[in-house]
Design a protein around this motif. Structure first.
Motif, mmCIF file in Angstrom:
data_model
loop_
_atom_site.group_PDB
_atom_site.id
_atom_site.type_symbol
_atom_site.label_atom_id
_atom_site.label_comp_id
_atom_site.label_asym_id
_atom_site.label_seq_id
_atom_site.Cartn_x
_atom_site.Cartn_y
_atom_site.Cartn_z
ATOM 1 N N PHE A 1 4.414 9.677 8.325
ATOM 2 C CA PHE A 1 3.833 10.114 7.045
ATOM 3 C C PHE A 1 3.907 8.997 6.020
ATOM 4 C CE2 PHE A 1 3.817 14.512 8.492
ATOM 5 C CZ PHE A 1 2.724 15.011 7.813
ATOM 6 N N SER A 2 5.045 8.276 6.021
ATOM 7 C CA SER A 2 5.221 7.206 5.037
ATOM 8 C C SER A 2 4.150 6.148 5.205
ATOM 9 C CB SER A 2 6.587 6.547 5.193
ATOM 10 O OG SER A 2 7.588 7.507 5.124
ATOM 11 N N PHE B 1 0.740 7.476 4.066
ATOM 12 C CA PHE B 1 0.549 7.603 2.623
ATOM 13 C C PHE B 1 0.571 6.258 1.919
ATOM 14 C CE2 PHE B 1 1.192 11.964 3.510
ATOM 15 C CZ PHE B 1 0.497 12.627 2.520
ATOM 16 N N LEU B 2 1.405 5.343 2.416
ATOM 17 C CA LEU B 2 1.432 4.018 1.805
ATOM 18 C C LEU B 2 0.073 3.347 1.906
ATOM 19 C CD1 LEU B 2 4.891 2.589 2.884
ATOM 20 C CD2 LEU B 2 4.033 2.739 0.553
ATOM 21 N N SER C 1 -2.853 4.972 2.231
ATOM 22 C CA SER C 1 -3.990 5.753 1.758
ATOM 23 C C SER C 1 -4.014 5.970 0.250
ATOM 24 C CB SER C 1 -4.012 7.117 2.450
ATOM 25 O OG SER C 1 -2.852 7.817 2.130
ATOM 26 N N CYS C 2 -2.860 5.879 -0.420
ATOM 27 C CA CYS C 2 -2.835 6.213 -1.845
ATOM 28 C C CYS C 2 -3.538 5.165 -2.702
ATOM 29 C CB CYS C 2 -1.396 6.368 -2.320
ATOM 30 S SG CYS C 2 -0.614 7.868 -1.730
ATOM 31 N N GLU C 3 -3.290 3.905 -2.399
ATOM 32 C CA GLU C 3 -3.747 2.835 -3.263
ATOM 33 C C GLU C 3 -5.215 2.504 -3.007
ATOM 34 O OE1 GLU C 3 -1.087 -0.397 -3.080
ATOM 35 O OE2 GLU C 3 -2.098 -1.557 -4.621
ATOM 36 N N LYS C 4 -5.909 2.088 -4.071
ATOM 37 C CA LYS C 4 -7.318 1.723 -3.934
ATOM 38 C C LYS C 4 -7.499 0.241 -4.256
ATOM 39 C CE LYS C 4 -8.906 6.321 -5.171
ATOM 40 N NZ LYS C 4 -9.283 7.197 -6.274
ATOM 41 N N ASP C 5 -8.481 -0.353 -3.607
ATOM 42 C CA ASP C 5 -8.740 -1.777 -3.843
ATOM 43 C C ASP C 5 -9.458 -1.993 -5.170
ATOM 44 O OD1 ASP C 5 -7.572 -2.410 -1.461
ATOM 45 O OD2 ASP C 5 -9.435 -2.168 -0.332
ATOM 46 N N GLU C 6 -10.328 -1.053 -5.531
ATOM 47 C CA GLU C 6 -11.087 -1.175 -6.780
ATOM 48 C C GLU C 6 -10.361 -0.417 -7.888
ATOM 49 O OE1 GLU C 6 -14.001 -2.867 -7.122
ATOM 50 O OE2 GLU C 6 -13.719 -3.540 -5.050
ATOM 51 N N LEU D 1 5.956 15.231 0.714
ATOM 52 C CA LEU D 1 4.690 14.542 0.928
ATOM 53 C C LEU D 1 3.578 15.571 0.803
ATOM 54 C CD1 LEU D 1 5.729 12.846 4.306
ATOM 55 C CD2 LEU D 1 5.995 11.866 2.044
ATOM 56 N N GLU E 1 -3.220 12.210 -3.133
ATOM 57 C CA GLU E 1 -2.045 12.241 -2.280
ATOM 58 C C GLU E 1 -0.801 11.895 -3.103
ATOM 59 O OE1 GLU E 1 -5.652 10.719 -0.571
ATOM 60 O OE2 GLU E 1 -4.223 9.448 -1.610
ATOM 61 N N MET F 1 3.686 11.045 -2.388
ATOM 62 C CA MET F 1 4.893 11.110 -1.565
ATOM 63 C C MET F 1 6.080 10.801 -2.453
ATOM 64 S SD MET F 1 4.727 7.671 0.642
ATOM 65 C CE MET F 1 4.486 6.085 -0.104
ATOM 66 N N PHE G 1 10.464 10.290 -2.141
ATOM 67 C CA PHE G 1 11.680 10.238 -1.328
ATOM 68 C C PHE G 1 12.893 10.159 -2.247
ATOM 69 C CE2 PHE G 1 8.325 8.279 1.179
ATOM 70 C CZ PHE G 1 8.404 9.023 2.344
ATOM 71 N N SER H 1 5.129 7.782 -4.989
ATOM 72 C CA SER H 1 3.799 7.208 -5.113
ATOM 73 C C SER H 1 2.826 8.370 -5.267
ATOM 74 C CB SER H 1 3.479 6.383 -3.865
ATOM 75 O OG SER H 1 2.188 5.858 -3.955
ATOM 76 N N SER I 1 -1.170 9.276 -6.195
ATOM 77 C CA SER I 1 -2.485 8.638 -6.333
ATOM 78 C C SER I 1 -3.154 9.046 -7.640
ATOM 79 C CB SER I 1 -3.379 8.991 -5.145
ATOM 80 O OG SER I 1 -3.759 10.334 -5.210
ATOM 81 N N ARG J 1 3.519 4.634 -9.196
ATOM 82 C CA ARG J 1 4.321 4.293 -8.026
ATOM 83 C C ARG J 1 5.542 3.533 -8.518
ATOM 84 N NH1 ARG J 1 1.808 0.718 -3.299
ATOM 85 N NH2 ARG J 1 1.162 2.720 -2.458
ATOM 86 N N LEU K 1 -0.678 2.881 -9.708
ATOM 87 C CA LEU K 1 -0.968 2.698 -8.286
ATOM 88 C C LEU K 1 -2.320 2.006 -8.126
ATOM 89 C CD1 LEU K 1 0.033 3.336 -5.469
ATOM 90 C CD2 LEU K 1 -1.141 5.506 -5.603
ATOM 91 N N THR K 2 -3.250 2.368 -8.977
ATOM 92 C CA THR K 2 -4.579 1.760 -8.974
ATOM 93 C C THR K 2 -4.905 1.378 -10.416
ATOM 94 O OG1 THR K 2 -5.218 3.250 -7.176
ATOM 95 C CG2 THR K 2 -7.001 2.137 -8.352
ATOM 96 N N LEU L 1 -8.572 -4.406 -12.797
ATOM 97 C CA LEU L 1 -7.780 -4.501 -11.566
ATOM 98 C C LEU L 1 -6.285 -4.605 -11.845
ATOM 99 C CD1 LEU L 1 -9.979 -6.862 -9.367
ATOM 100 C CD2 LEU L 1 -9.435 -4.471 -8.910
#
Lengths: 323, 564
Positions: free
Chosen positions: A12-13, A16-17, A19-24, B251, B271, B273, B275, B293, B295, B376, B403-404, B409
């Protein structure tokens, strides 16, 4: 059991690590809203000695600013009062160009135009100017009925009520070229003469009335003045309009009476069947390819006793969009 | 009056029977008087506000039979505006029917208190408090009571079914489902809004494992609206215990949509998570570490809805500076602007789809608690308490970042530091009477440096909260209380504006340089452990440098409370 749980948590870690972050980044670019606007290159154009639209010249604009901005270029003719507006969003003017077209009346030959560049949410204003050496030929946008420069393009039909219905020459007043139409009717009638345009069937090549636009320029100072556009079909294909056999369609348009030139554009779909006099309803469907005649009439909005009339210039049929 | 007769009738009827029903009665009586004065420079405003309220809450708990019990709170009150009874009122504050269906299932119907996890359903505390004085916490407790904020529970109207089953001495299964109605349809354009959810958790000696699910949704049958909104949040939580180490995690995902039967629906997925690590470093020292973290599109109305509706104006002097400026809700309002009439309160009870407004003067790093979208980082806390409970110290640090990136940017970096302490001086000096000094300091900062090429000012926003308190028992049960609170906020940030799809559509530039202080002194006499009288003077000062706005409010309170 512990191993399975550890594996589950680890999986899961990783999931999620990644999938959460976006490049744009999310949201609109912040500089487009809160960037301070600095002019990095002043406003200029590619025609410093003048532009000749009659030979297809295009004006390109140059400027560069610090942030992506919503900009607006206003072009205003000093003598004609014609204007054209260009809107864009960029950090330069690479997307901006001018083909000589206008939003209202026409720019004139040998006319100086003021160019103003302004920005939404900013006070900065930049100025430039340009000289028009030749007007743009708009006739290729559709079917030019007349600009009243060539008498063979039109005929005048007078009535007993019209005091005046003729073409005059004055380049300072005419909207396009030298000549313009002058009309004046006196009385309580609804018809004070017309400018008539005759041609063969199938001259109008567009078949959908929704996509056909009549464009004309009118200038009136007589309260209650109006013009009527009337189109005549040759339903039976005998080469002429036969009242009682063929169909006619018409629309009355009221005019502003502020002594200023105004552009009027209307779609042929707005025309309604004309059943006045001997005119009849055949099928009620306007078929543009059958049109062989168009009359632009001097009229009035009601039935009052008075003086009604206008100056007019440049009648153009365009396809797909108004002028 | 009909409610009183109903209660008397119910009690009398059941009292003449034998074993059931059984009734217990409890209650609370409270009178609260406040007189507030705006400073003399505000000449155009109505610069005096006086209010006197007396309320009596009668709580009745009745076991109607072996399976069904009833709990109700009846409020009688008056604001003593006039001498007749026109300003008196009688309300039913809470009605709850509860009981056991069988060995494994219990139920509650009516005004239920619900809580799941901080990411699914959680009523986060209001801001502006870092171990504040007893004077302030006293009023804050009243605010929480008046606005049904019981710890981190949300008071909802609906039903819940819950229970547990033991498999052995150490293994058990806990489960709960619930459904509530959040908004009633007007049968024309506004649809019904409901929440349903549930959780199931297996507990063992060394670990626990569970799943939570909650959905806020509309039911638009019967109205012309053709869309249907859903906001699902699903999470799994687990915890492991090994000697004095405790590891836990949660999560989850959120799925939110404007579902339409005639068009393609767009789902926004988020999403998170989280811990946690917790251990006792020694007998007196507890250490916790959290990594999380979340989103940018994580949407959880049950956890992100704020307790305060910052879009509303305060009740007390909403206009200042000679009626020229609408003032915002500040810390002193949150504590002492107590409204006994629900409709007038800026305290929020609605859970809806939109992300609530927040007031940046209280900080921008975690406006929606740990469920704040687009964060995050780590948070660590260490607590020390000596064996004789003389000193308690808590330190907390948090390092987070976006996070974003938002609009750029580059990401904001958030750092915050807190220090909290309680010191019982009397225990050090070996006095019997209480001498407590308590307080805390919280500082947070948000920073984001922009490239010079975009010509946008950098984000640099500071916020600090200082709380100091003194409880000095002069004579037996007679206390001198002092409270000081200072909130400072300075800098610039660009606050995201979200549209109906939870997408950031714009930014609001927020720039401030403000200072808000509350000085409060009071005398309290405890008649018994559950009844007291408090006389309190409070001096509130607020100064906004950038808008040249400054105002002072002098307040005097008398609070009498009796609980039974």
């Amino acid at each position: 059991m512990i191993k399975i749980l550890k594996f589950t948590v680890l999986s899961f870690s990783i999931l999620f690590l990644s999938s959460c972050e976006k490049d744009e980044f999310v949201g609109p670019p912040i500089e487009s809203i809160y960037g301070s606007l600095d002019i990095l290159e002043p406003l200029s154009n590619n025609k410093p000695v003048g532009v000749d639209f009659s030979i297809g010249d295009t004006v390109l604009f140059f400027a560069e600013f610090s942030v992506l901005s919503d900009y607006q270029i206003d072009i205003v003719g000093r003598s004609s009062g014609a204007s054209f507006l260009i809107n864009g969003s960029n950090s330069n003017l690479n997307d901006a160009y001018w083909l000589g077209n206008s939003d209202n009346v026409f720019f004139k030959q040998y006319e100086w135009c003021d160019i103003t560049l302004s920005f939404n949410n900013h006070n900065t204003v930049l100025n430039d100017s340009i000289l028009i050496l030749g007007e743009r030929d708009l006739s290729n946008l559709g079917l030019l009925l007349t600009s009243f420069e060539d008498p063979s393009e039109y005929s005048i039909v007078t009535s007993s009520n019209n005091d005046e219905f003729g073409v005059y020459s004055n380049s300072n007043f005419a909207l396009h070229g030298n000549n313009y139409l002058s009309t004046l009717g006196i009385g309580s009638a609804a018809w004070f003469g017309a400018a008539r345009f005759s041609f063969n069937s199938n001259t109008i090549t567009e078949t959908d009335p929704n996509n056909i636009f009549f464009n004309g320029f009118f200038n009136s100072d007589y309260l209650g003045s109006a013009f009527v556009i009337k189109v005549f079909e040759d339903e039976n294909g005998n080469g002429s309009y036969d009242s009682g056999i063929d169909e006619a369609y018409a629309l009355k348009v009221n005019l502003n009476t502020d002594s200023q030139w105004h552009k009027h554009s209307l779609t042929f779909n707005d025309l309604i069947i004309d059943q006045s006099g001997n005119n009849i309803l055949v099928d009620g469907i306007l078929k543009p390819q059958n049109i062989i005649r168009i009359d632009i009439t001097n009229s009035q909005s009601g039935s009052a006793n008075g003086q009604f009339g206008y100056f007019a210039d440049y009648f153009l049929i365009t396809y797909n969009e108004p002028l | 009056m009909r409610l009183i007769f109903l209660f008397i009738a119910v009690i009398t009827t059941f009292s003449i029977h034998a074993q059931f029903p059984k009734f217990e009665i409890g209650g609370l009586a409270r009178s609260f008087s406040q007189s507030s004065h705006l400073d003399e420079e505000d000449t155009i405003n109505n610069d005096i506000s006086q209010d006197f309220n007396i309320v009596f809450d009668l709580a009745i708990k009745g076991s109607l039979n072996k399976y069904v019990s009833l709990y109700s709170e009846l409020r009688m009150g008056s604001n003593l505006e006039v001498f007749d009874t026109s300003s008196s009122y009688l309300n039913l504050r809470r009605l709850l029917i509860f009981g056991d269906l069988n060995k494994y299932f219990s139920f509650e119907i009516g005004d239920v208190d619900l809580k799941m996890t901080p990411f699914t359903l959680w009523n986060s505390n209001q801001e502006g408090n870092i171990n504040e004085s007893v004077l302030f916490s006293n009023y804050r407790n009243i605010q929480n009571y008046e606005n049904f904020n019981n710890e981190n529970y949300w008071r909802r109207q609906g039903a819940t079914l819950f229970g547990n089953k033991s498999f052995s001495k150490k293994d058990s299964l806990n489960y709960k489902i619930f459904g509530t109605r959040e908004l009633a349809s007007n049968e024309i354009s506004i649809p019904d809004v409901f929440i349903y959810g549930g959780d199931i958790t297996f507990f063992s000696e060394y670990f626990s494992l569970g799943i939570n699910h909650i959905d806020l949704f509309t039911n638009n049958k019967g109205i012309s609206l053709d869309t249907n909104l859903h906001n699902h949040v699903v999470s799994s939580k687990s915890a492991f215990k090994f000697r004095n180490i405790e590891l836990s995690s949660e999560l989850g995902i959120s799925k939110r949509t404007n579902y339409s039967s005639i068009s393609d629906s767009k789902w926004t997925d988020g999403e998170f998570m989280s811990f946690d690590f917790k251990t006792n470093l020694s007998k007196n020292i507890l250490f916790t570490l959290n990594y999380r973290s979340v989103s940018d599109d994580f949407s959880s109305p049950g956890a992100q809805t704020k307790r305060i509706n910052y879009s509303l104006a305060p009740n007390l002097f909403p206009l200042v500076a000679n009626s020229s400026t609408n003032r915002e809700v500040i810390a002193s309002d949150i504590i002492t602007d107590i409204s006994f009439f629900r409709s007038a309160s800026f305290y929020n009870r609605k859970i809806d789809y939109s992300l609530d407004e927040f007031n940046p003067i209280f900080g921008v790093s975690e406006p929606y608690g740990i469920a704040t979208p687009n964060r995050r980082g780590i948070t660590s806390m260490i607590e020390y308490s000596d064996s004789s409970k003389v000193v308690y110290i808590q330190g907390k640090v948090s390092f987070l970042n976006d996070l974003t990136g938002e609009g750029v940017l580059d990401k904001r970096k958030y750092s915050s530091y807190s220090l909290v302490s309680n010191i019982f001086i009397n225990k050090i000096l070996d006095f019997k009477k209480t001498i407590l000094i308590n307080g805390g300091f919280h500082y947070s900062n948000a920073q984001r440096k922009h490239s010079p090429e975009i010509f946008v000012q950098n984000v640099d926003f500071d916020n600090s909260i200082l709380d100091l308190g003194l409880d000095f028992e002069i004579f037996k049960d007679f206390h001198l209380l002092y409270g000081y609170k200072e909130i400072k906020s300075k800098g610039l940030d660009y606050l995201s504006v979200r549209d109906n799809n939870f997408t950031i559509s714009s930014f609001d530039k927020f720039e401030t340089d403000m200072n808000h202080t509350i000085n409060s002194i009071g005398l309290k006499y405890d008649f018994t452990k559950r009844s007291s009288l408090l006389l309190n003077y409070q001096y509130v000062k607020c100064n906004y440098e950038m808008s040249n706005l400054s105002f002072i409010i002098n307040q005097f309170f008398i609070l009498a409370q009796i609980k039974f």
